[in-house]
Write an enzyme that holds these catalytic residues in place. Structure first.
Site, PDB file in Angstrom:
ATOM      1  N   LEU A 250       1.181  -1.209  -0.013  1.00 18.37           N
ATOM      2  CA  LEU A 250      -0.078   0.119  -0.041  1.00 18.37           C
ATOM      3  C   LEU A 250       0.724   1.188  -0.123  1.00 18.37           C
ATOM      4  O   LEU A 250       1.388   1.627   0.514  1.00 18.37           O
ATOM      5  CB  LEU A 250      -1.003  -0.217   0.991  1.00 18.37           C
ATOM      6  N   ASP A 251       0.409   2.585  -0.741  1.00 19.45           N
ATOM      7  CA  ASP A 251       1.422   3.481  -0.797  1.00 19.45           C
ATOM      8  C   ASP A 251       1.100   3.507   1.180  1.00 19.45           C
ATOM      9  O   ASP A 251       0.375   3.352   1.417  1.00 19.45           O
ATOM     10  CB  ASP A 251      -0.017   5.015  -1.267  1.00 19.45           C
ATOM     11  N   MET A 252       2.210   4.009   1.626  1.00 23.16           N
ATOM     12  CA  MET A 252       2.728   4.383   2.877  1.00 23.16           C
ATOM     13  C   MET A 252       1.302   5.986   3.240  1.00 23.16           C
ATOM     14  O   MET A 252       1.147   5.602   4.500  1.00 23.16           O
ATOM     15  CB  MET A 252       3.933   5.489   2.664  1.00 23.16           C
TER      16      MET A 252
ATOM     17  N   THR B 157      -1.779   5.309   2.574  1.00 27.42           N
ATOM     18  CA  THR B 157      -2.771   4.952   2.870  1.00 27.42           C
ATOM     19  C   THR B 157      -2.903   3.495   3.697  1.00 27.42           C
ATOM     20  O   THR B 157      -2.180   3.164   3.947  1.00 27.42           O
ATOM     21  CB  THR B 157      -3.146   3.740   1.445  1.00 27.42           C
TER      22      THR B 157
END
Length: 202
Positions: free
Chosen positions: A37-39, A41
């Site tokens: 996941l993006d940091m 998110t």
């Protein structure tokens, strides 16, 4: 939100989900992350303890048999109740990690979406109130920043997700309002269907 999925470069980027899992489970494989996941998110991730499980789960992601659902707050009102976007993006080599529209060389990103409702959002920075749309995103591909672009880009909603530092604005005290709510896959050992749900805190 705010924790890396995998370690980055430098000692300050070693605190991440992968290293936390390896500390909790010392017998875990060196690289247990199957996806990331993006940091910014929040939400669900699946990690593998063994190489066999890792290969099996990787294959499920490659074959697109893993089902994922995200919840987001989009900054504004979306006029349609639901739909599907097909967007083409590639990395902006002069401004990484930004992605830019490119319908010739870009990779196709397919996203199904459903507008759940409009609601009031109060900015933690100054207490101002504005109308946002709660959206359920179902990605059918796994491209970088796919959902953030489906919202923010002019070929999508043209309205960024609240708190998006890359494609919108993030006021003091805000975070990216994007959460991986549901994750469904086949257990790599038993073959049984697994479904996990984590409700967002926004």
């Amino acid at each position: 939100s705010g924790v890396l999925s995998v370690p980055g470069r430098g000692p300050e980027k070693q605190d991440c989900i992968v290293n936390r899992v390896k500390r909790l489970f010392p017998d875990c494989i060196t690289q247990p992350a199957v996806h990331r996941l993006d940091m910014e998110t929040s939400g669900l991730m699946v990690l593998a303890f063994t190489e066999e499980a890792h290969r099996n789960l990787n294959r499920q992601f490659e074959e697109r048999s893993v089902q994922k659902e995200y919840i987001a707050l989009v900054d504004g009102i979306i006029p349609a109740p639901d739909g599907q976007t097909e967007l083409f993006f590639r990395v902006d080599v002069d401004n990484r990690p930004h992605q830019i529209w490119d319908d010739v060389h870009g990779k196709k990103a397919v996203t199904e979406w459903h507008a759940v409702r409009t609601e009031k959002y109060v900015s933690p920075a100054d207490g101002t109130e504005r109308t946002v749309t709660r959206v359920r995103f179902i990605p059918h591909t796994g491209r970088t920043h796919q959902l953030r672009l489906a919202a923010a880009d002019s070929h999508g909603f043209g309205k960024p997700i609240v708190g998006d530092t890359l494609y919108g604005t993030c006021a003091p005290g805000e975070r990216l309002m994007l959460h991986a709510r549901t994750l469904c896959f086949t257990h790599p050992v038993t073959g049984k269907p697994m479904e996990f749900t984590s409700e967002p805190d926004f």
